[in-house]
Structures are given as structure tokens and as C-alpha cells.
Write an enzyme that holds these catalytic residues in place. Structure first.
Site, PDB file in Angstrom:
ATOM      1  N   ASP A  55      -2.103   3.442  -2.568  1.00 40.47           N
ATOM      2  CA  ASP A  55      -1.338   3.249  -3.795  1.00 40.47           C
ATOM      3  C   ASP A  55      -1.958   3.951  -5.007  1.00 40.47           C
ATOM      4  O   ASP A  55      -3.176   3.972  -5.166  1.00 40.47           O
ATOM      5  CB  ASP A  55      -1.221   1.747  -4.063  1.00 40.47           C
ATOM      6  CG  ASP A  55      -0.192   1.413  -5.120  1.00 40.47           C
ATOM      7  OD1 ASP A  55       0.685   2.256  -5.381  1.00 40.47           O
ATOM      8  OD2 ASP A  55      -0.267   0.303  -5.687  1.00 40.47           O
TER       9      ASP A  55
ATOM     10  N   GLU B 287       5.720   8.335  -1.744  1.00 39.45           N
ATOM     11  CA  GLU B 287       6.414   7.710  -2.861  1.00 39.45           C
ATOM     12  C   GLU B 287       5.949   8.397  -4.146  1.00 39.45           C
ATOM     13  O   GLU B 287       4.787   8.742  -4.287  1.00 39.45           O
ATOM     14  CB  GLU B 287       6.102   6.213  -2.933  1.00 39.45           C
ATOM     15  CG  GLU B 287       6.679   5.545  -4.180  1.00 39.45           C
ATOM     16  CD  GLU B 287       6.533   4.038  -4.171  1.00 39.45           C
ATOM     17  OE1 GLU B 287       7.450   3.370  -3.684  1.00 39.45           O
ATOM     18  OE2 GLU B 287       5.495   3.536  -4.644  1.00 39.45           O
TER      19      GLU B 287
END
Length: 518
Positions: free
Chosen positions: A182, A298
């Protein structure tokens, strides 16, 4: 054979206790607390997860004649003349062996399915996370930790992955899970997470976003654009102006019409141009070094001060596609305040009006899902988002840590008071890298709260954010003798009360996901 009899006993106990999370099983002089859903029977061995004196491990049982067929071994415990048990600790070595043995314990690609990211900062929350998913059409991303979180908790990516593996084994979760590397900002970040088997790579180009672009003068916009790396961007302002400004943009078969001025285009380029080039650099590096590893990407532009307009969303998506960047989800910066650890702040009608535009853009492209970062506790926003038929990814993190503190407040009020007062003393310094608005003076010193009032503080926005942003210091600060101030006491209390913590987590995330239930 005694081993065959043992397998039948274990499976029979599982059938009898199928509605229980765990049950007691006596085998000769030995007694086990076994997690019901963990029992797995292979051709030549049986495996199950055990809890003993608040310590968890897994046991591999096999016939002596099959002792060389399993690469998973531990401390030998002989059950009889013909059956052997190996007590195997929850450690990184055994996590990797389990992944070799069971494919479902390896992180997977999730694609366009609805998904929810569970940031387990403590490494003991994923059982509760998985239990909350029953009855919901969401895929779990269990191994999720940002580079910032790893630094603040002093954890390694491998430890985050191991926690996901052992929780899946314990809960009998055979549907697989995602692993989110992330908020990656550098090539070094990518290398760190790739080697540990992460499959979902979230690129965060926020350092390259120009948050002043919305208010810059035309002269300054032109100055920035004259200095832009047009060659690397592989197009020109003239071409983009022809594409976006000559006619209205018809999006999703005319569902949304956007009229874009030349100045709006300049602002989008100045705000996101360098960020797009940085994403391109990270993306090409990932695919250069990933080898045979399966990955999905992402894009996150949510951690910025400036809202992502409908045109900017469209512009970002189209330019990413033009640059050859394939991504599975995009996190814009929505209108209103998505602060850490509390509900949405802003006019809900304004949010819905803007959100509908983002929905049209998602449907127009049809090959990525909308990602909601800072998704913890945004209950009023969920009710709006759930009305629209688009694939969604919800990313949470700190809210699971707050449920841990709710558990501590319920069972160990003295420890919670220590944590609260320490967090209050640190908040004004620690809040600087977070989007929060809590005010320390709107909470009281811990001794002024009764034991009954303490758990309710986890429903107070000021207390939640004060506790939320100081987690790194609570988990890592030490005294002059090098002893942890809180970490060991916190973990011991949570492990002693794991069932309560799991129940709080389950209830909390059911509340998160309920608006999306069909």
C-alpha cells in the site's frame, strides 16, 4: 490403523462441533482446543490449528510410514505407536511451507470483484475480519500495510503476510486473499514488497501532485507547462486541447456531458502531469522486475489537499490508458472530508451529486473499480455509494486498531487510561501527516472518566482520532531501560481477550459492509 482411527475421530468431532469456532478434543492423555474450521485432511497427513494457554500453533499428524512425505515439521509428539503429531509454531518458515502445501494460502489477483482491505496493524485481527465477511460479496485483502505503517509499527512485510496466512488457515478460509503493498512511492518500496509475494500494488504519487493548481494564475500555469516533460508524456498541449476542449465530452453514452475550458485543462495538467509520469516510472519498474509474479495495480490520488473533479478523474484515467498503464482500481480525492477514523464530513447531497459523475466515468471505461481510501467508518457515505452498481474497493486500516483499544477499555481500564493520556500528549505532533481535525482539549485526562465511560470514548470523534494517529508510538516507544511502554501489555491483554476482540471486529465490519448487501 491407529492413524486412520485418529483422522476419523477428528473429522467426527469437526462434524459434531461444526457450529462452534473451537472445541476441546481429548486423545489419550492429551487434550486440545482445536479451531473447528482449521481441520484439513490430506492423503498422508491431517492438520489443525490449536490454542493452548493463549498460544496458537498448528499440528500435523501422520502415520509413521508417511513421516518423510511432508515438508512441514515441528516438535514431535508421539500419540501412539503408529501416529505422530508435530507441533508447529506460527513463524515465517512455517508460513512459507504452508503456502507451498496449500495454494489458497498464497495471495491472489482479485480483479474487478468487490473487495475490502483490512489493515491489520497488530497481526491478530484477521480472524475477526474474515468472520465479518460471511454473507457478503466482498473479497478480502488481508495482508495490507503501507510503507508508512510498516515504519511506524516497526514491522516487516513478511510478518504482515504471515498473519494473513495463519488467520486463513485457522478460519478454514479457502477462497484466497489479496495482499496490498500500500501507498508505494519509490522503486525501493516496490522491491521490498514484491519479494514477499504481494500481488496488489498501490502507487501513491501524492508527492508529485501540485495542490495549488486550482488557484494558480494563467501566467503561472503556463510557466509550469513550459517546463513540463512533454517528450516523456508522449503528446503535446495542442493535441490535448484538441481532444478535450473543442467539443463537449460525452461520457458513458451521454450520461455525463463535460464542457472543458483550456484553463481547466491546464489546471489538470499542472496538478497531475508530474504525478502521471511518476506512476509511469513506478509501473514500468514493477513490470521490469516482477518476473512471473502475478500482480495488479491501484492508482491513488486521494491523499491530496485538492478534490479530484469529474474532468480530472476522466483525464487521469484516459491518460493512464494512453501511457499503457493497466490498473484495476483508482482512488480519487472525493469532495468533502474523508478524515481518519470517523464518519464522512460534508454535505451528503453534494457528495452524491459529485459521486454520480465518478460513477459515469467508471462505467465509461469499464475496466477498473472505484477505490475508497480512508474508508474506515464512512457509514453515511457507504449508504450513497452502495446505491450505484459499480465495482468497489474499500480500504481500511486504523479502525481495527481502534477496536483493539475498545477491547482494552472494556477489560483493562487502567492500561487504557495510560494509553489515552500518552496519546493525548503526543497528538499535536503526530497528527501532522494525517487528515484529522480532533482537538485534545475536547477530551479529558483519563482519570476523569469512569470505567464505564472508557469504552464509549471509542465512539467519540476526538478521542478516536487522538488514539488513531498515535498508534506507532504506542506500539514502539520504550522506557530508559529499553522496555516497551505499552506494546507487551497491550498484546498480552488482547490475546487474553481474543474472543472479545474478534467479536468487536466482526460486528464493526458487518456495519461497514451491510449497506452493500444485495
Amino acid at each position: 490403523m491407529i492413524y486412520e482411527s485418529f483422522k476419523k475421530t477428528l473429522l467426527g468431532a469437526k462434524k459434531i462441533n461444526s457450529s462452534k469456532i473451537a472445541f476441546e478434543l481429548s486423545l489419550g492423555e492429551k487434550s486440545f482446543t482445536i479451531f473447528t474450521n482449521s481441520i484439513r485432511v490430506d492423503d498422508y497427513f491431517t492438520l489443525f490449528v490449536v490454542k493452548e494457554n493463549n498460544s496458537k500453533f498448528f499440528v500435523v499428524a501422520f502415520d509413521k510410514s508417511d513421516s518423510g512425505k511432508s515438508n512441514i515439521t515441528g516438535q514431535e509428539m508421539e500419540l501412539s505407536n503408529n501416529a505422530i503429531l508435530h507441533k508447529c509454531p506460527f513463524n515465517h518458515e512455517n508460513s512459507k511451507k504452508l503456502q507451498t502445501q496449500f495454494e489458497f494460502l498464497n495471495p491472489k489477483i482479485i480483479g474487478l470483484k468487490n473487495s475490502v482491505g483490512f489493515g491489520d496493524r497488530l497481526g491478530i485481527a484477521n480472524a475477526g475480519h474474515l468472520r465479518s465477511l460471511q454473507g457478503f460479496d466482498f473479497e478480502p485483502i488481508l495482508a495490507q500495510q503501507s510503507i508508512r505503517e510498516l515504519k511506524r509499527t516497526q514491522r516487516k512485510p513478511s510478518a504482515v503476510m504471515d498473519a494473513a496466512v495463519f488467520a486463513s488457515l485457522q478460519e478454514g478460509w479457502i477462497n484466497g486473499f489479496g495482499a496490498d503493498a500500500d501507498h508505494l512511492k519509490t522503486k525501493e518500496d516496490i522491491e521490498l514488497m514484491l519479494k514477499e509475494g504481494y500481488t496488489f500494488f498501490t502507487f501513491d504519487p501524492s508527492d508529485f501532485v501540485n495542490n495549488d493548481a486550482d488557484v494558480l494564475s494563467e501566467e503561472k500555469l503556463n510557466f509550469f507547462l513550459n517546463d513540463f516533460s512533454w517528450k516523456q508524456f508522449n503528446t503535446s498541449f495542442h493535441n490535448l486541447n484538441e481532444k478535450y476542449c473543442r467539443n463537449k465530452l460525452s461520457i458513458n453514452n451521454g450520461e455525463l456531458l463535460l464542457e472543458v475550458s483550456e484553463t481547466e485543462l491546464k489546471r489538470a495538467l499542472v496538478k497531475y502531469g508530474k504525478a502521471l509520469l511518476h506512476i509511469k516510472t513506478l509501473y514500468e519498474f514493477l513490470f521490469e522486475i516482477k518476473g512471473s509474479q502475478i500482480v495488479e495495480v491501484e492508482i491513488s490520488v486521494d491523499e491530496t489537499e485538492s478534490v479530484t473533479s469529474a474532468f480530472e478523474h476522466y483525464f487521469i484515467s484516459e491518460q493512464l490508458h494512453r501511457l499503457g498503464i493497466v490498473y484495476i482500481s483508482l482512488a480519487p480525492r472525493f469532495v468533502g472530508d474523508f478524515e481518519k477514523g470517523i464518519d464522512y464530513k460534508g454535505e451528503l447531497q453534494v457528495f452524491e451529486n459529485e459521486f454520480k459523475k465518478h460513477v459515469s466515468i467508471i462505467k465509461h471505461f469499464g475496466n477498473y473499480k472505484l477505490s475508497l481510501h480512508s474508508g474506515s467508518d464512512k457509514f453515511t457515505a457507504y449508504k450513497i455509494i452502495a446505491k450505484y452498481d459499480i465495482p468497489i474497493h474499500i480500504k481500511t486500516a486504523g479502525t481495527s486498531y481502534l477496536e483493539a483499544l475498545r477491547t482494552i477499555a472494556s477489560v483493562d481500564p487502567d492500561l487504557f487510561r495510560e494509553i489515552l493520556d500518552y496519546s493525548r500528549s503526543l497528538y499535536n505532533k503526530e497528527k501532522r501527516t494525517y487528515h484529522v481535525s480532533a482537538v485534545v482539549e475536547k477530551t479529558k485526562p483519563a482519570l476523569e472518566y469512569s470505567d464505564k465511560e472508557l469504552p464509549e470514548l471509542l465512539n467519540d470523534n476526538n478521542a478516536r482520532q487522538i488514539l488513531h494517529v498515535t498508534y506507532g508510538r504506542i506500539l514502539t516507544d520504550k522506557n530508559a531501560d529499553g522496555e516497551y511502554l505499552f506494546k507487551e501489555k497491550l498484546f498480552n491483554s488482547l490475546v487474553d481477550n481474543q474472543d472479545l476482540y474478534d467479536e468487536y471486529l466482526k460486528k464493526h465490519f458487518i456495519r461497514h459492509l451491510s449497506p452493500f448487501k444485495k
